[in-house]
Scaffold this motif. Structure first.
Motif, PDB file in Angstrom:
ATOM      1  N   ILE A 135       0.819  -1.216   0.000  1.00  0.00           N
ATOM      2  CA  ILE A 135       0.000   0.000   0.000  1.00  0.00           C
ATOM      3  C   ILE A 135       0.849   1.260   0.000  1.00  0.00           C
ATOM      4  O   ILE A 135       0.314   2.360  -0.085  1.00  0.00           O
ATOM      5  CB  ILE A 135      -1.002   0.012   1.177  1.00  0.00           C
ATOM      6  CG1 ILE A 135      -0.274   0.046   2.518  1.00  0.00           C
ATOM      7  CG2 ILE A 135      -1.950  -1.174   1.082  1.00  0.00           C
ATOM      8  CD1 ILE A 135      -1.169   0.409   3.676  1.00  0.00           C
ATOM      9  N   ASP A 136       2.169   1.088   0.079  1.00  0.00           N
ATOM     10  CA  ASP A 136       3.077   2.229   0.006  1.00  0.00           C
ATOM     11  C   ASP A 136       3.299   2.674  -1.441  1.00  0.00           C
ATOM     12  O   ASP A 136       3.832   3.759  -1.676  1.00  0.00           O
ATOM     13  CB  ASP A 136       4.423   1.876   0.642  1.00  0.00           C
ATOM     14  CG  ASP A 136       5.037   0.641   0.011  1.00  0.00           C
ATOM     15  OD1 ASP A 136       6.121   0.738  -0.583  1.00  0.00           O
ATOM     16  OD2 ASP A 136       4.430  -0.448   0.117  1.00  0.00           O
ATOM     17  N   LEU A 137       2.892   1.881  -2.403  1.00  0.00           N
ATOM     18  CA  LEU A 137       3.086   2.244  -3.806  1.00  0.00           C
ATOM     19  C   LEU A 137       1.975   3.175  -4.270  1.00  0.00           C
ATOM     20  O   LEU A 137       0.828   3.045  -3.843  1.00  0.00           O
ATOM     21  CB  LEU A 137       3.132   0.990  -4.684  1.00  0.00           C
ATOM     22  CG  LEU A 137       4.289   0.039  -4.394  1.00  0.00           C
ATOM     23  CD1 LEU A 137       4.211  -1.183  -5.296  1.00  0.00           C
ATOM     24  CD2 LEU A 137       5.624   0.746  -4.555  1.00  0.00           C
ATOM     25  N   PRO A 138       2.292   4.106  -5.147  1.00  0.00           N
ATOM     26  CA  PRO A 138       1.273   5.085  -5.570  1.00  0.00           C
ATOM     27  C   PRO A 138       0.113   4.473  -6.333  1.00  0.00           C
ATOM     28  O   PRO A 138      -0.968   5.043  -6.358  1.00  0.00           O
ATOM     29  CB  PRO A 138       2.059   6.063  -6.454  1.00  0.00           C
ATOM     30  CG  PRO A 138       3.324   5.380  -6.800  1.00  0.00           C
ATOM     31  CD  PRO A 138       3.596   4.350  -5.747  1.00  0.00           C
ATOM     32  N   CYS A 139       0.297   3.307  -6.909  1.00  0.00           N
ATOM     33  CA  CYS A 139      -0.760   2.712  -7.743  1.00  0.00           C
ATOM     34  C   CYS A 139      -1.540   1.610  -7.028  1.00  0.00           C
ATOM     35  O   CYS A 139      -2.240   0.840  -7.664  1.00  0.00           O
ATOM     36  CB  CYS A 139      -0.145   2.162  -9.019  1.00  0.00           C
ATOM     37  SG  CYS A 139       1.107   0.899  -8.693  1.00  0.00           S
ATOM     38  N   TYR A 140      -1.441   1.540  -5.704  1.00  0.00           N
ATOM     39  CA  TYR A 140      -2.123   0.449  -5.007  1.00  0.00           C
ATOM     40  C   TYR A 140      -3.639   0.657  -5.017  1.00  0.00           C
ATOM     41  O   TYR A 140      -4.146   1.767  -5.122  1.00  0.00           O
ATOM     42  CB  TYR A 140      -1.605   0.306  -3.574  1.00  0.00           C
ATOM     43  CG  TYR A 140      -2.287   1.189  -2.543  1.00  0.00           C
ATOM     44  CD1 TYR A 140      -3.326   0.690  -1.768  1.00  0.00           C
ATOM     45  CD2 TYR A 140      -1.891   2.507  -2.339  1.00  0.00           C
ATOM     46  CE1 TYR A 140      -3.947   1.488  -0.824  1.00  0.00           C
ATOM     47  CE2 TYR A 140      -2.503   3.304  -1.402  1.00  0.00           C
ATOM     48  CZ  TYR A 140      -3.533   2.794  -0.655  1.00  0.00           C
ATOM     49  OH  TYR A 140      -4.160   3.580   0.278  1.00  0.00           O
ATOM     50  N   MET A 141      -4.356  -0.467  -4.908  1.00  0.00           N
ATOM     51  CA  MET A 141      -5.816  -0.420  -4.811  1.00  0.00           C
ATOM     52  C   MET A 141      -6.183  -0.326  -3.334  1.00  0.00           C
ATOM     53  O   MET A 141      -5.628  -1.058  -2.514  1.00  0.00           O
ATOM     54  CB  MET A 141      -6.423  -1.672  -5.435  1.00  0.00           C
ATOM     55  CG  MET A 141      -6.220  -1.745  -6.945  1.00  0.00           C
ATOM     56  SD  MET A 141      -6.851  -3.274  -7.643  1.00  0.00           S
ATOM     57  CE  MET A 141      -5.571  -4.425  -7.143  1.00  0.00           C
ATOM     58  N   SER A 142      -7.103   0.525  -3.006  1.00  0.00           N
ATOM     59  CA  SER A 142      -7.501   0.715  -1.612  1.00  0.00           C
ATOM     60  C   SER A 142      -8.206  -0.534  -1.088  1.00  0.00           C
ATOM     61  O   SER A 142      -8.634  -1.399  -1.851  1.00  0.00           O
ATOM     62  CB  SER A 142      -8.425   1.918  -1.488  1.00  0.00           C
ATOM     63  OG  SER A 142      -9.693   1.606  -2.057  1.00  0.00           O
ATOM     64  N   LEU A 143      -8.345  -0.581   0.231  1.00  0.00           N
ATOM     65  CA  LEU A 143      -9.040  -1.700   0.855  1.00  0.00           C
ATOM     66  C   LEU A 143     -10.470  -1.797   0.339  1.00  0.00           C
ATOM     67  O   LEU A 143     -10.965  -2.897   0.076  1.00  0.00           O
ATOM     68  CB  LEU A 143      -9.022  -1.551   2.381  1.00  0.00           C
ATOM     69  CG  LEU A 143      -9.563  -2.726   3.187  1.00  0.00           C
ATOM     70  CD1 LEU A 143      -8.818  -4.012   2.865  1.00  0.00           C
ATOM     71  CD2 LEU A 143      -9.480  -2.431   4.674  1.00  0.00           C
ATOM     72  N   VAL A 144     -11.121  -0.675   0.149  1.00  0.00           N
ATOM     73  CA  VAL A 144     -12.491  -0.668  -0.381  1.00  0.00           C
ATOM     74  C   VAL A 144     -12.519  -1.279  -1.782  1.00  0.00           C
ATOM     75  O   VAL A 144     -13.380  -2.115  -2.093  1.00  0.00           O
ATOM     76  CB  VAL A 144     -13.071   0.769  -0.392  1.00  0.00           C
ATOM     77  CG1 VAL A 144     -14.390   0.838  -1.139  1.00  0.00           C
ATOM     78  CG2 VAL A 144     -13.217   1.282   1.030  1.00  0.00           C
ATOM     79  N   GLU A 145     -11.569  -0.877  -2.628  1.00  0.00           N
ATOM     80  CA  GLU A 145     -11.500  -1.432  -3.984  1.00  0.00           C
ATOM     81  C   GLU A 145     -11.221  -2.934  -3.965  1.00  0.00           C
ATOM     82  O   GLU A 145     -11.846  -3.698  -4.702  1.00  0.00           O
ATOM     83  CB  GLU A 145     -10.407  -0.729  -4.795  1.00  0.00           C
ATOM     84  CG  GLU A 145     -10.711   0.708  -5.131  1.00  0.00           C
ATOM     85  CD  GLU A 145      -9.518   1.427  -5.724  1.00  0.00           C
ATOM     86  OE1 GLU A 145      -9.683   1.981  -6.837  1.00  0.00           O
ATOM     87  OE2 GLU A 145      -8.437   1.433  -5.100  1.00  0.00           O
ATOM     88  N   MET A 146     -10.277  -3.356  -3.119  1.00  0.00           N
ATOM     89  CA  MET A 146      -9.933  -4.779  -3.043  1.00  0.00           C
ATOM     90  C   MET A 146     -11.113  -5.607  -2.536  1.00  0.00           C
ATOM     91  O   MET A 146     -11.405  -6.664  -3.070  1.00  0.00           O
ATOM     92  CB  MET A 146      -8.712  -4.982  -2.138  1.00  0.00           C
ATOM     93  CG  MET A 146      -7.433  -4.369  -2.672  1.00  0.00           C
ATOM     94  SD  MET A 146      -6.875  -5.052  -4.240  1.00  0.00           S
ATOM     95  CE  MET A 146      -6.234  -6.606  -3.709  1.00  0.00           C
ATOM     96  N   LYS A 147     -11.776  -5.105  -1.506  1.00  0.00           N
ATOM     97  CA  LYS A 147     -12.941  -5.823  -0.985  1.00  0.00           C
ATOM     98  C   LYS A 147     -14.014  -5.966  -2.053  1.00  0.00           C
ATOM     99  O   LYS A 147     -14.661  -7.005  -2.159  1.00  0.00           O
ATOM    100  CB  LYS A 147     -13.518  -5.095   0.238  1.00  0.00           C
ATOM    101  CG  LYS A 147     -12.723  -5.293   1.503  1.00  0.00           C
ATOM    102  CD  LYS A 147     -13.394  -4.552   2.654  1.00  0.00           C
ATOM    103  CE  LYS A 147     -12.729  -4.815   3.970  1.00  0.00           C
ATOM    104  NZ  LYS A 147     -13.414  -4.134   5.078  1.00  0.00           N
ATOM    105  N   SER A 148     -14.197  -4.931  -2.855  1.00  0.00           N
ATOM    106  CA  SER A 148     -15.181  -4.975  -3.918  1.00  0.00           C
ATOM    107  C   SER A 148     -14.781  -5.969  -5.006  1.00  0.00           C
ATOM    108  O   SER A 148     -15.587  -6.797  -5.435  1.00  0.00           O
ATOM    109  CB  SER A 148     -15.370  -3.581  -4.517  1.00  0.00           C
ATOM    110  OG  SER A 148     -16.251  -3.629  -5.614  1.00  0.00           O
ATOM    111  N   LEU A 149     -13.536  -5.897  -5.472  1.00  0.00           N
ATOM    112  CA  LEU A 149     -13.067  -6.792  -6.526  1.00  0.00           C
ATOM    113  C   LEU A 149     -13.110  -8.259  -6.107  1.00  0.00           C
ATOM    114  O   LEU A 149     -13.446  -9.129  -6.900  1.00  0.00           O
ATOM    115  CB  LEU A 149     -11.644  -6.415  -6.945  1.00  0.00           C
ATOM    116  CG  LEU A 149     -11.507  -5.155  -7.784  1.00  0.00           C
ATOM    117  CD1 LEU A 149     -10.045  -4.767  -7.927  1.00  0.00           C
ATOM    118  CD2 LEU A 149     -12.143  -5.350  -9.143  1.00  0.00           C
ATOM    119  N   PHE A 150     -12.756  -8.518  -4.870  1.00  0.00           N
ATOM    120  CA  PHE A 150     -12.747  -9.890  -4.358  1.00  0.00           C
ATOM    121  C   PHE A 150     -14.126 -10.352  -3.878  1.00  0.00           C
ATOM    122  O   PHE A 150     -14.298 -11.516  -3.580  1.00  0.00           O
ATOM    123  CB  PHE A 150     -11.765 -10.022  -3.198  1.00  0.00           C
ATOM    124  CG  PHE A 150     -10.358 -10.273  -3.617  1.00  0.00           C
ATOM    125  CD1 PHE A 150      -9.823 -11.546  -3.615  1.00  0.00           C
ATOM    126  CD2 PHE A 150      -9.550  -9.224  -4.021  1.00  0.00           C
ATOM    127  CE1 PHE A 150      -8.521 -11.775  -4.000  1.00  0.00           C
ATOM    128  CE2 PHE A 150      -8.243  -9.442  -4.408  1.00  0.00           C
ATOM    129  CZ  PHE A 150      -7.723 -10.715  -4.406  1.00  0.00           C
TER     130      PHE A 150
END
Length: 193
Positions: A135-150
């Protein structure tokens, strides 16, 4: 880190009965602590960790010992080792499943591996910690995005295991105190006060 350069995910943690090396109680990958075991036991968390380690995919298996309340052996298996993960389930006390939050191309394979792991009968009673790393990388997906995708709400509601999710950065230490707290609570010896 973790299986970020592998095929999407990595897992694992194990407890050693009596603190010995033989008879490991858990297997699966977890790169987050492999390079930092001494610092992780400090109360300062990520402070003073020094230069971040090189980020390399896990190819094969890695073992490390971590001293919390007792000696814990962590076996890291990269995502590309997914076909052999079941051979380590029998002695598993807990699972740490690491997902590269900065690599959206791995979401599908990570989700398949997670569902396979959660549906394994041998792991029905172990706690699972899902780590969204990098999550330190500028292009990471937020927890909200990850929860949605998964579709994590659906996965958690159908899982037999207790599932916890944490955002982490193995590079800057974000989330490490939460991981340590989870490990201590999950692997606590019930016979100790």
């Amino acid at each position: 880190q973790g299986a970020g350069g592998g095929r999407g995910a990595g897992c694992g943690v194990s407890r050693m009965p009596g603190g010995g090396v033989q008879g490991a109680r858990c297997r699966l990958p977890f790169r987050l602590v492999l390079n930092l075991p001494a610092q992780l036991s400090s109360k300062e968390g990520a402070k003073g960790l020094g230069e971040p380690p090189a980020t390399l995919p896990t190819v094969g298996t890695n073992l490390t010992d971590l001293l919390l309340q007792r000696k814990i052996t962590i076996r890291e298996l990269g995502g590309c080792m997914g076909p052999i993960w079941p051979s380590y389930y029998g002695d598993c006390s807990a699972v740490l499943f690491m997902i590269d939050a900065a690599n959206p191309t791995q979401v599908a394979s990570s989700c398949i591996q997670l569902l396979s792991l959660l549906s394994a009968e041998q792991l029905a009673s172990v706690s699972v910690l899902i780590l969204f790393n990098k999550i330190d990388l500028p292009c990471y997906m937020s927890l909200v995005e990850m929860k949605s995708l998964f579709r994590m709400q659906d996965i958690v509601s159908c899982a037999m295991q207790s599932v916890t999710m944490v955002e982490t950065s193995a590079r800057d230490g974000t989330g490490l105190p939460d991981v340590l707290q989870w490990l201590q609570a999950t692997l606590r010896d019930p016979s100790c006060p």
